[in-house]
Scaffold this motif. Structure first.
Motif, PDB file in Angstrom:
ATOM      1  N   GLN A   1      12.675  -5.187  -0.406  1.00  0.00           N
ATOM      2  CA  GLN A   1      13.518  -5.609   0.715  1.00  0.00           C
ATOM      3  C   GLN A   1      12.851  -5.377   2.062  1.00  0.00           C
ATOM      4  OE1 GLN A   1      15.848  -7.478   0.421  1.00  0.00           O
ATOM      5  NE2 GLN A   1      17.342  -6.968  -1.154  1.00  0.00           N
ATOM      6  N   THR A   2      12.203  -4.226   2.225  1.00  0.00           N
ATOM      7  CA  THR A   2      11.581  -3.907   3.513  1.00  0.00           C
ATOM      8  C   THR A   2      10.117  -4.340   3.578  1.00  0.00           C
ATOM      9  OG1 THR A   2      10.825  -1.696   2.830  1.00  0.00           O
ATOM     10  CG2 THR A   2      13.091  -1.903   3.688  1.00  0.00           C
ATOM     11  N   GLY A   3       9.484  -4.470   2.431  1.00  0.00           N
ATOM     12  CA  GLY A   3       8.072  -4.809   2.410  1.00  0.00           C
ATOM     13  C   GLY A   3       7.170  -3.655   2.809  1.00  0.00           C
ATOM     14  N   GLN A   4       7.688  -2.425   2.763  1.00  0.00           N
ATOM     15  CA  GLN A   4       6.926  -1.247   3.181  1.00  0.00           C
ATOM     16  C   GLN A   4       6.644  -0.328   1.987  1.00  0.00           C
ATOM     17  OE1 GLN A   4       5.783  -0.972   6.418  1.00  0.00           O
ATOM     18  NE2 GLN A   4       6.666  -3.050   6.516  1.00  0.00           N
ATOM     19  N   TRP A   5       5.589   0.480   2.140  1.00  0.00           N
ATOM     20  CA  TRP A   5       5.231   1.429   1.085  1.00  0.00           C
ATOM     21  C   TRP A   5       6.340   2.465   0.903  1.00  0.00           C
ATOM     22  CZ3 TRP A   5       1.558  -1.150  -0.812  1.00  0.00           C
ATOM     23  CH2 TRP A   5       0.444  -1.595  -0.107  1.00  0.00           C
ATOM     24  N   ARG A   6       6.435   2.959  -0.330  1.00  0.00           N
ATOM     25  CA  ARG A   6       7.329   4.089  -0.558  1.00  0.00           C
ATOM     26  C   ARG A   6       6.726   5.333   0.100  1.00  0.00           C
ATOM     27  NH1 ARG A   6       8.675   6.441  -6.523  1.00  0.00           N
ATOM     28  NH2 ARG A   6       9.781   4.437  -6.744  1.00  0.00           N
ATOM     29  N   HIS A   7       7.548   6.097   0.765  1.00  0.00           N
ATOM     30  CA  HIS A   7       7.087   7.308   1.447  1.00  0.00           C
ATOM     31  C   HIS A   7       6.573   8.319   0.421  1.00  0.00           C
ATOM     32  CE1 HIS A   7       6.680  10.243   4.577  1.00  0.00           C
ATOM     33  NE2 HIS A   7       7.627  11.032   4.076  1.00  0.00           N
ATOM     34  N   ARG A   8       5.455   8.944   0.721  1.00  0.00           N
ATOM     35  CA  ARG A   8       4.835   9.960  -0.139  1.00  0.00           C
ATOM     36  C   ARG A   8       4.435   9.412  -1.507  1.00  0.00           C
ATOM     37  NH1 ARG A   8       8.616  15.384   0.909  1.00  0.00           N
ATOM     38  NH2 ARG A   8       8.206  15.534   3.157  1.00  0.00           N
ATOM     39  N   SER A   9       4.049   8.200  -1.537  1.00  0.00           N
ATOM     40  CA  SER A   9       3.677   7.573  -2.809  1.00  0.00           C
ATOM     41  C   SER A   9       2.264   7.971  -3.218  1.00  0.00           C
ATOM     42  CB  SER A   9       3.768   6.053  -2.681  1.00  0.00           C
ATOM     43  OG  SER A   9       3.591   5.422  -3.924  1.00  0.00           O
ATOM     44  N   THR A  10       2.065   8.094  -4.511  1.00  0.00           N
ATOM     45  CA  THR A  10       0.778   8.486  -5.082  1.00  0.00           C
ATOM     46  C   THR A  10      -0.230   7.342  -4.986  1.00  0.00           C
ATOM     47  OG1 THR A  10       1.778  10.061  -6.606  1.00  0.00           O
ATOM     48  CG2 THR A  10      -0.361   9.156  -7.248  1.00  0.00           C
ATOM     49  N   ILE A  11      -1.510   7.692  -4.864  1.00  0.00           N
ATOM     50  CA  ILE A  11      -2.606   6.716  -4.945  1.00  0.00           C
ATOM     51  C   ILE A  11      -3.376   6.985  -6.222  1.00  0.00           C
ATOM     52  CG2 ILE A  11      -4.781   5.967  -3.922  1.00  0.00           C
ATOM     53  CD1 ILE A  11      -3.617   6.505  -1.193  1.00  0.00           C
ATOM     54  N   THR A  12      -3.386   6.022  -7.103  1.00  0.00           N
ATOM     55  CA  THR A  12      -4.059   6.191  -8.385  1.00  0.00           C
ATOM     56  C   THR A  12      -4.559   4.858  -8.890  1.00  0.00           C
ATOM     57  OG1 THR A  12      -3.710   6.711 -10.721  1.00  0.00           O
ATOM     58  CG2 THR A  12      -1.775   6.084  -9.471  1.00  0.00           C
ATOM     59  N   LEU A  13      -5.686   4.870  -9.569  1.00  0.00           N
ATOM     60  CA  LEU A  13      -6.169   3.644 -10.193  1.00  0.00           C
ATOM     61  C   LEU A  13      -5.385   3.335 -11.462  1.00  0.00           C
ATOM     62  CD1 LEU A  13     -10.033   3.957  -9.726  1.00  0.00           C
ATOM     63  CD2 LEU A  13      -8.356   2.803  -8.288  1.00  0.00           C
ATOM     64  N   ARG A  14      -4.704   4.317 -11.996  1.00  0.00           N
ATOM     65  CA  ARG A  14      -3.938   4.107 -13.224  1.00  0.00           C
ATOM     66  C   ARG A  14      -2.823   3.095 -12.996  1.00  0.00           C
ATOM     67  NH1 ARG A  14       0.810   6.715 -15.015  1.00  0.00           N
ATOM     68  NH2 ARG A  14       0.653   8.133 -13.244  1.00  0.00           N
ATOM     69  N   ARG A  15      -2.047   3.264 -11.931  1.00  0.00           N
ATOM     70  CA  ARG A  15      -0.939   2.350 -11.651  1.00  0.00           C
ATOM     71  C   ARG A  15      -1.307   1.303 -10.608  1.00  0.00           C
ATOM     72  NH1 ARG A  15       4.155   4.224 -13.210  1.00  0.00           N
ATOM     73  NH2 ARG A  15       4.848   2.171 -12.512  1.00  0.00           N
ATOM     74  N   GLY A  16      -2.482   1.420  -9.997  1.00  0.00           N
ATOM     75  CA  GLY A  16      -2.857   0.460  -8.974  1.00  0.00           C
ATOM     76  C   GLY A  16      -4.071  -0.365  -9.340  1.00  0.00           C
TER      77      GLY A  16
ATOM     78  N   GLY B   1      -8.549   1.481   2.469  1.00  0.00           N
ATOM     79  CA  GLY B   1      -8.477   0.374   1.527  1.00  0.00           C
ATOM     80  C   GLY B   1      -7.666   0.661   0.280  1.00  0.00           C
ATOM     81  N   LEU B   2      -7.268   1.915   0.072  1.00  0.00           N
ATOM     82  CA  LEU B   2      -6.500   2.290  -1.120  1.00  0.00           C
ATOM     83  C   LEU B   2      -5.011   2.181  -0.824  1.00  0.00           C
ATOM     84  CD1 LEU B   2      -8.538   5.432  -2.251  1.00  0.00           C
ATOM     85  CD2 LEU B   2      -8.799   3.042  -2.983  1.00  0.00           C
ATOM     86  N   VAL B   3      -4.251   1.669  -1.812  1.00  0.00           N
ATOM     87  CA  VAL B   3      -2.830   1.399  -1.598  1.00  0.00           C
ATOM     88  C   VAL B   3      -1.972   2.353  -2.423  1.00  0.00           C
ATOM     89  CG1 VAL B   3      -3.248  -1.026  -1.068  1.00  0.00           C
ATOM     90  CG2 VAL B   3      -2.812  -0.353  -3.439  1.00  0.00           C
ATOM     91  N   PRO B   4      -0.784   2.723  -1.898  1.00  0.00           N
ATOM     92  CA  PRO B   4       0.179   3.483  -2.703  1.00  0.00           C
ATOM     93  C   PRO B   4       0.665   2.644  -3.883  1.00  0.00           C
ATOM     94  CG  PRO B   4       0.698   3.604  -0.364  1.00  0.00           C
ATOM     95  CD  PRO B   4      -0.337   2.529  -0.519  1.00  0.00           C
ATOM     96  N   ILE B   5       1.229   3.301  -4.866  1.00  0.00           N
ATOM     97  CA  ILE B   5       1.563   2.579  -6.097  1.00  0.00           C
ATOM     98  C   ILE B   5       2.940   1.916  -6.060  1.00  0.00           C
ATOM     99  CG2 ILE B   5       0.054   3.995  -7.512  1.00  0.00           C
ATOM    100  CD1 ILE B   5       2.489   5.571  -8.439  1.00  0.00           C
ATOM    101  N   PHE B   6       3.753   2.172  -5.018  1.00  0.00           N
ATOM    102  CA  PHE B   6       5.083   1.556  -4.948  1.00  0.00           C
ATOM    103  C   PHE B   6       5.318   0.931  -3.575  1.00  0.00           C
ATOM    104  CE2 PHE B   6       5.882   4.937  -8.176  1.00  0.00           C
ATOM    105  CZ  PHE B   6       6.141   4.094  -9.245  1.00  0.00           C
ATOM    106  N   ILE B   7       6.047  -0.182  -3.576  1.00  0.00           N
ATOM    107  CA  ILE B   7       6.416  -0.885  -2.353  1.00  0.00           C
ATOM    108  C   ILE B   7       7.851  -1.397  -2.502  1.00  0.00           C
ATOM    109  CG2 ILE B   7       5.486  -3.093  -3.195  1.00  0.00           C
ATOM    110  CD1 ILE B   7       4.658  -3.698  -0.286  1.00  0.00           C
TER     111      ILE B   7
END
Length: 586
Positions: free
Chosen positions: A334-349, A325-331
């Motif tokens: 154009q592709t609609g996909q998560w950034r590879h190796r993206s951080t999971i944080t409540l600060r930016r998410g 249920g937790l999402v990466p902080i960047f998407i």
């Protein structure tokens, strides 16, 4: 008329009771001749006077009957009008599950099952709330602070984004009068009508979106669009809706990407969108924290395009893979996909999770995938991000960095919105143990304020998870010791008090307000400070953020309000910038 008969009538004039006629039908003729003889015997002047009196009596009688008829008609119209107004004003929100009384030892989910609740169609109509008649001393103190901040803004930054109160100058970022628009509903809620009127006049005559300016979609939506919509709902003044439509029509360009996930920036004049200057991707939190505002505009105008564009993003994110249920902080837009190796944080998410539960509430609890995604995300936070300190076992939520998802034991002030969202969810039937999480995290967030000599929170706090010689639960690095007049902890304190009635939350908020008054107040407003760790060397930063008026002071005022029903979360959902919007039934 037959002898002995009685006829009663209700009349609009007084009648005299005369002796019954006992003679035959010829008697009236002789009586009439006698009256005529006596009339001729009168002096001419007497006859004139009697004619005048008779005429005056006739006119008066006609006037009285006409006035009484008109009065009756007006009364009927008034009753009909009042009835229509009552029907329009007394539309209530759908029934809510009762606010549960929770045993701290319980760990089971609430008995209420939201799926079993009746789901009604039709949009909610919320009448503007009535202003409280009496304000207590703490509220008056916050109003005084609002007036002080407004005085400085009006004197040196009127119509601009931010005030620099120490240098008595201004700062523009989006060139949209951010502080003025963010403050509109706060002024209204505090009953500062004179200040509100002058701000409304500026919006009507000076606010112009046809400018060659790149603006951030997220910040413009939550601050400007949200502020205009909230002001419209509170006042019903058409100018706020007209401006909101103009702005939203320009912001729609952001959704013209390859995937439908919006770009970060939009040029208001050319209506062209672009990726942010700092990188190729959009912030997940930003693209998923605009839905309340766009949906509300569609519901007001009947134009579905705003809700459809923003709602598509929520649907798209729902289908993407997540970490419990937790999402990466960047998407990538154009592709609609998560950034590879993206951080999971409540600060930016942070706000992504906030808008899951709030969208579900806004839509009358009819979009169950929003509720399910929210519950899954809270479970993910418990499993992956929750940790406790040494030596006092304080609860905090850390971060997962990089592809290896290494745990980092830090938490931002921004994360302290979470207790408020958790207790709001419990009120609407989410698992009971979420309340214990909210209470414990609320205590931790409060300690980051009140354990500092300034009674103010740093931007970032690091937590000790292993026994150490410091014997402290947390510490603050010098580069993270600034306080930007942020509202997140105070926001959560309001939700906690609003939904539990525990006055301890009010007292904590009062201590924080005293810290702001002591260390942030300057001659012409309030300033951010660079060092909360010293009450002597606070290092003022000479900037008053717009959210200080839009959120911090508003939530303090609501926290101290005696009558919590006026802005009840049963009727209003507050956007992430503190602007109240009505709850609908679907």
């Amino acid at each position: 008329m037959f002898e002995g008969s009685v006829i009663e009538e209700k009349r609009d004039y007084v009648t005299l009771s005369l002796p019954a006629l006992q003679q035959t039908a010829a008697r009236p003729t002789r009586s009439w001749k006698r009256i005529c003889r006596r009339w001729k015997q009168l002096h001419r002047l007497q006859r004139v006077v009697l004619w005048m009196l008779g005429f005056a009596l006739l006119i008066g009688l006609i006037y009285a009957v006409a006035s009484r008829t008109e009065s009756h008609t007006e009364a009927s119209h008034s009753v009909e009008s009042h009835a229509a107004t009552s029907l329009e004003s007394n539309v209530t929100p759908p029934p809510l599950p009762p606010n549960p009384v929770i045993d701290p030892e319980e760990g089971e989910d609430n008995a209420q099952n939201p799926e079993e609740e009746e789901k009604k169609g039709g949009d909610q109509i919320i009448p503007p709330p009535e202003l409280p008649v009496k304000k207590n001393a703490r509220q008056e103190a916050v109003i005084s602070a609002m007036k002080h901040a407004w005085r400085g803004y009006k004197a040196f930054a009127w119509g601009h984004d931010h005030l620099k109160p120490i240098s008595r100058s201004l700062e523009d970022w989006l060139h949209l009068g951010l502080t003025l628009i963010d403050a509109l509903d706060t002024l209204w809620i505090m009953d500062l009508k004179e200040e509100f009127a002058e701000a409304q006049e500026w919006v009507a005559t000076q606010l112009n979106f046809n400018i060659n300016q790149d603006v951030n979609l997220f910040e413009t939506t939550i601050r400007v669009l949200g502020g205009l919509l909230s002001s419209y709902h509170l006042t019903k003044e058409q100018v706020f809706l007209d401006k909101a439509i103009d702005l939203a029509d320009r912001l729609l360009a952001a959704f013209n990407s390859g995937s439908g996930v919006p770009f970060a920036d939009v040029n208001l004049y050319s209506r062209r969108a672009s990726k942010p200057k700092w990188g190729p991707d959009s912030s997940t939190s930003e693209v998923t924290t605009i839905q309340l505002e766009f949906r509300d505009l569609s519901r007001i105008t009947g134009n579905p395009i705003y809700e459809n564009k923003a709602g598509f993003v929520t649907d798209h994110i729902h289908k993407l893979p997540k970490t419990d249920g937790l999402v990466p902080i960047f998407i990538n837009a154009q592709t609609g996909q998560w950034r590879h190796r993206s951080t999971i944080t409540l600060r930016r998410g942070t706000r992504h999770y906030e808008y899951l539960i709030k969208q579900w509430i806004q839509t009358g609890r009819t979009k169950d995938f929003l509720r399910d995604d929210y519950n899954e995300s809270i479970s993910g936070m418990e499993h992956h991000l929750a940790a406790r300190t040494e030596p006092n076992n304080l609860l905090f939520f850390g971060e997962l960095h990089g592809s290896t998802k290494n745990f980092v034991n830090k938490m931002d002030e921004l994360t302290c919105f979470l207790p408020g969202s958790l207790i709001l969810g419990v009120h609407y039937g989410m698992p009971k143990h979420h309340k214990r999480i909210a209470e414990e995290l609320m205590y931790t967030c409060t300690q980051t304020w009140l354990r500092q000599p300034t009674n103010l929170a740093p931007e970032i706090t690091y937590y000790n998870t292993q026994p150490s010689s410091m014997n402290e639960d947390f510490f603050v690095k010098s580069n993270d010791a600034h306080y930007l007049l942020r509202p997140e902890t105070i926001e959560s304190l309001w939700y906690m008090y609003h939904l539990t009635g525990n006055k301890t939350y009010q007292d904590w908020g009062w201590q924080m307000f005293q810290g702001i008054e002591t260390h942030c107040k300057v001659e012409w407003g309030y300033t951010s400070i660079g060092n909360v760790k010293s009450s002597v060397s606070t290092k003022p930063k000479d900037k008053m953020e717009s959210f200080f008026l839009g959120e911090t002071l508003k939530y303090l005022y609501l926290l101290f309000m005696d009558d919590q029903s006026i802005y009840s979360v049963d009727k209003w959902v507050f956007n992430t910038e503190g602007h109240p919007l009505p709850i609908y039934t679907h």
